[in-house]
Scaffold this motif. Structure first.
Motif, short mmCIF file in Angstrom:
data_model
loop_
_atom_site.label_atom_id
_atom_site.label_comp_id
_atom_site.label_asym_id
_atom_site.label_seq_id
_atom_site.Cartn_x
_atom_site.Cartn_y
_atom_site.Cartn_z
N LEU A 282 0.86 -1.17 0.00
CA LEU A 282 0.00 0.00 0.00
C LEU A 282 0.90 1.23 0.00
CD1 LEU A 282 -3.03 0.80 0.22
CD2 LEU A 282 -2.66 1.02 2.69
N GLY A 283 0.72 2.09 -0.99
CA GLY A 283 1.56 3.28 -1.09
C GLY A 283 0.76 4.53 -1.30
N SER A 284 1.23 5.61 -0.71
CA SER A 284 0.58 6.90 -0.93
C SER A 284 1.63 8.00 -0.93
CB SER A 284 -0.48 7.18 0.14
OG SER A 284 0.09 7.23 1.44
N ASP A 285 1.26 9.13 -1.50
CA ASP A 285 2.17 10.27 -1.57
C ASP A 285 1.35 11.50 -1.94
OD1 ASP A 285 5.53 10.37 -1.94
OD2 ASP A 285 4.41 12.12 -2.63
N ILE A 286 1.82 12.67 -1.55
CA ILE A 286 1.13 13.90 -1.90
C ILE A 286 1.33 14.25 -3.37
CG2 ILE A 286 3.10 15.38 -1.29
CD1 ILE A 286 1.08 17.44 -0.24
N ASP A 287 2.41 13.74 -3.95
CA ASP A 287 2.80 14.08 -5.33
C ASP A 287 2.18 13.10 -6.32
OD1 ASP A 287 4.07 14.67 -7.72
OD2 ASP A 287 6.03 14.99 -6.80
N GLU A 288 1.40 13.61 -7.25
CA GLU A 288 0.75 12.75 -8.25
C GLU A 288 1.79 12.03 -9.10
OE1 GLU A 288 -2.61 13.12 -11.83
OE2 GLU A 288 -1.97 14.88 -10.69
N LYS A 289 2.90 12.70 -9.36
CA LYS A 289 3.97 12.08 -10.16
C LYS A 289 4.57 10.88 -9.43
CE LYS A 289 7.69 14.53 -10.68
NZ LYS A 289 8.66 15.56 -11.15
N ALA A 290 4.68 10.97 -8.11
CA ALA A 290 5.21 9.86 -7.32
C ALA A 290 4.32 8.63 -7.44
CB ALA A 290 5.35 10.27 -5.86
N ILE A 291 3.01 8.83 -7.45
CA ILE A 291 2.08 7.72 -7.59
C ILE A 291 2.29 7.02 -8.93
CG2 ILE A 291 -0.36 7.06 -7.64
CD1 ILE A 291 0.78 8.09 -4.92
N GLU A 292 2.43 7.81 -9.99
CA GLU A 292 2.67 7.23 -11.31
C GLU A 292 3.98 6.47 -11.33
OE1 GLU A 292 3.64 8.71 -15.89
OE2 GLU A 292 2.99 10.16 -14.37
N TYR A 293 5.03 7.06 -10.77
CA TYR A 293 6.35 6.41 -10.77
C TYR A 293 6.31 5.09 -9.99
CZ TYR A 293 8.67 10.59 -12.66
OH TYR A 293 9.08 11.62 -13.47
N THR A 294 5.66 5.11 -8.83
CA THR A 294 5.59 3.90 -8.02
C THR A 294 4.86 2.78 -8.76
OG1 THR A 294 5.68 5.09 -5.92
CG2 THR A 294 4.68 2.91 -5.88
N GLU A 295 3.73 3.10 -9.37
CA GLU A 295 2.98 2.09 -10.13
C GLU A 295 3.83 1.51 -11.25
OE1 GLU A 295 -0.63 4.22 -11.26
OE2 GLU A 295 -1.76 2.86 -9.96
N LYS A 296 4.49 2.37 -12.02
CA LYS A 296 5.29 1.90 -13.14
C LYS A 296 6.46 1.04 -12.67
CE LYS A 296 2.96 3.97 -16.41
NZ LYS A 296 2.16 3.18 -17.39
N ASN A 297 7.08 1.42 -11.56
CA ASN A 297 8.23 0.65 -11.07
C ASN A 297 7.79 -0.71 -10.52
OD1 ASN A 297 10.15 2.57 -11.74
ND2 ASN A 297 10.07 3.59 -9.75
N ILE A 298 6.66 -0.77 -9.86
CA ILE A 298 6.17 -2.07 -9.36
C ILE A 298 5.77 -2.96 -10.54
CG2 ILE A 298 4.34 -3.21 -8.05
CD1 ILE A 298 4.36 -0.84 -6.13
N GLU A 299 5.14 -2.38 -11.55
CA GLU A 299 4.78 -3.14 -12.74
C GLU A 299 6.03 -3.68 -13.44
OE1 GLU A 299 2.49 -0.46 -15.07
OE2 GLU A 299 0.73 -0.53 -13.74
N TRP A 300 7.06 -2.85 -13.52
CA TRP A 300 8.34 -3.29 -14.11
C TRP A 300 8.94 -4.44 -13.31
CZ3 TRP A 300 13.16 -2.63 -11.54
CH2 TRP A 300 14.27 -3.00 -12.29
N LEU A 301 8.92 -4.32 -11.97
CA LEU A 301 9.48 -5.36 -11.12
C LEU A 301 8.72 -6.67 -11.29
CD1 LEU A 301 11.71 -5.64 -8.93
CD2 LEU A 301 9.93 -5.21 -7.23
N SER A 302 7.42 -6.57 -11.40
CA SER A 302 6.61 -7.77 -11.63
C SER A 302 6.91 -8.36 -13.01
CB SER A 302 5.13 -7.42 -11.52
OG SER A 302 4.32 -8.55 -11.78
#
Length: 395
Positions: free
Chosen positions: A234-254
């Motif tokens: 579960l991840g959260s952040d005030i920065d919308e860009k951080a949310i996008e980056y986290t999703e993309k990095n987890i998808e890459w890792l998977s």
């Protein structure tokens, strides 16, 4: 006599010690079997803990370089390899208390072992540590298939004695480097958390599974390491860009097969002003622990003026006070939080704030249970910011 195993830690010995104790607790192992042999060598003495289990422990760790067993009889150990049919590839390392003559000593010992193997008809190849080093690095060990085709003999030394060990596993430095350098998105302005430290922090929770929440997820480093260990995310952040980056990095890792059947969710939130709906959802989510590093200001290359450090510290404090207000609404007894409080180097000395400025007496600081009398910190030479790590448990 109990069998002995050794764990070689990296540069942050106390933090690594605490990590090993915490993972022992996770596996239900007796932490009293862990003993300090030297600054960076920990010995585990037990007849009740199998090598297989200790190898699983090592593979979870972020703060250790090598894991192996202590050799009781060196002649018997070497004779066992003289019976192999294939070419023996071996290396030698000295761990602890380096001396100026170490390189010459290792070359001489390597030649003697080669001669001994040749006398019994066994071809061999000796891999020497790199220049100015008395120990093989992980790349040499893995690249030469030393553990598969031979052995690494370690001379483990203190000021008063030395013992011998044979390496079983080495840290997956390539994996950590890949996740650090090759992930699709990194935002240097947010600051970067080393994957090894992220792994250590997740391990300090003492949890083996469940949901990890990072409320300042940035580009997702903590969540990536938690996912590899089998946690749901579960991840959260005030920065919308951080949310996008986290999703993309987890998808890459998977996508590269580093995580399996892991559930994850990321969302935008300001912890200092959380929407009631999101807080309500968090109450219904079975979060087991929080692991996080807040935004600590832009990367620092020069010593700070004290007033500038004060500004950064007040921002960090405000973020944590917001987080604690949320946690106090649903955190149950035993809930664990692992956080970083920064110290900034200023022209008048180091500046930080107390953990008790943000966590009240409802939260026990459990650092002492993991590494009594030692501060847990990640501080590199000449750094401007020191990361002080705290582990807290809800009463």
């Amino acid at each position: 006599m109990p069998k002995q195993y050794y764990f070689e830690s990296g540069n942050f010995q106390d933090l690594s010690f605490a990590e090993l104790v915490s993972v022992f607790n996770t596996f239900g192992l007796n932490k009293d079997t862990i003993h300090r042999y030297s600054n960076n060598i920990l010995l585990v003495k037990s007849n009740d803990i199998s090598e297989e289990v200790l190898k699983k422990v090592f593979n979870r760790l972020g703060g250790f370089i090598r894991f192996g067993y202590i050799i009781e009889d060196l002649d018997t150990f070497l004779n066992d390899f003289s019976k192999k049919e294939d070419k023996v590839i071996f290396g030698l390392s000295i761990l602890g208390n380096p001396e100026s003559t170490d390189s010459r000593f290792l070359r001489k010992l390597g030649k003697q072992i080669k001669v001994g193997l040749k006398e019994v008809g066994r071809p061999s190849r000796f891999v020497n540590p790199l220049s100015r080093s008395s120990a093989l690095n992980s790349a040499q060990i893995v690249g030469n298939s030393i553990l598969e085709k031979g052995f690494e003999l370690c001379i483990i030394r203190t000021e008063n004695e030395e013992i011998y060990g044979s390496t079983i596993s080495v840290q997956d430095v390539d994996g950590f480097a890949k996740r650090d350098m090759d992930k699709p998105h990194t935002d240097l302005e947010m600051g970067t958390l080393p994957p090894k430290l992220a792994r250590i922090m997740v391990n300090l929770t003492g949890r083996k599974d469940g949901i990890v929440w990072d409320p300042f997820c940035g580009s997702g480093t903590i969540l990536m390491e938690a996912g590899i260990l089998g946690f749901d995310l579960l991840g959260s952040d005030i920065d919308e860009k951080a949310i996008e980056y986290t999703e993309k990095n987890i998808e890459w890792l998977s996508g590269i097969g580093e995580i399996g059947d892991v559930k994850y969710k990321v969302f935008q939130m300001d912890v200092t002003n959380p929407p009631a709906r999101i807080v309500s959802d968090l109450k219904k989510t079975e979060v087991k622990c929080v692991v996080c590093e807040p935004y600590m200001g832009p990367p620092q290359r020069r010593v700070l003026f004290p007033n500038r450090a004060d500004v950064y510290l007040e921002r960090v404090k405000a973020l944590y006070l917001g987080l604690i207000d949320i946690l106090n609404r649903f955190a149950h007894e035993g809930f664990v939080v692992v956080v970083i409080i920064p110290s900034y180097k200023t022209h008048t000395g180091w500046k930080t704030f107390s953990i008790r400025d943000i966590f009240d007496k409802k939260w026990d600081v459990v650092n002492g249970e993991l590494c009594k009398g030692r501060d847990l910190m990640w501080k590199r030479k000449n750094s401007i910011i020191t990361r002080n790590i705290f582990v807290l448990r809800r009463r």
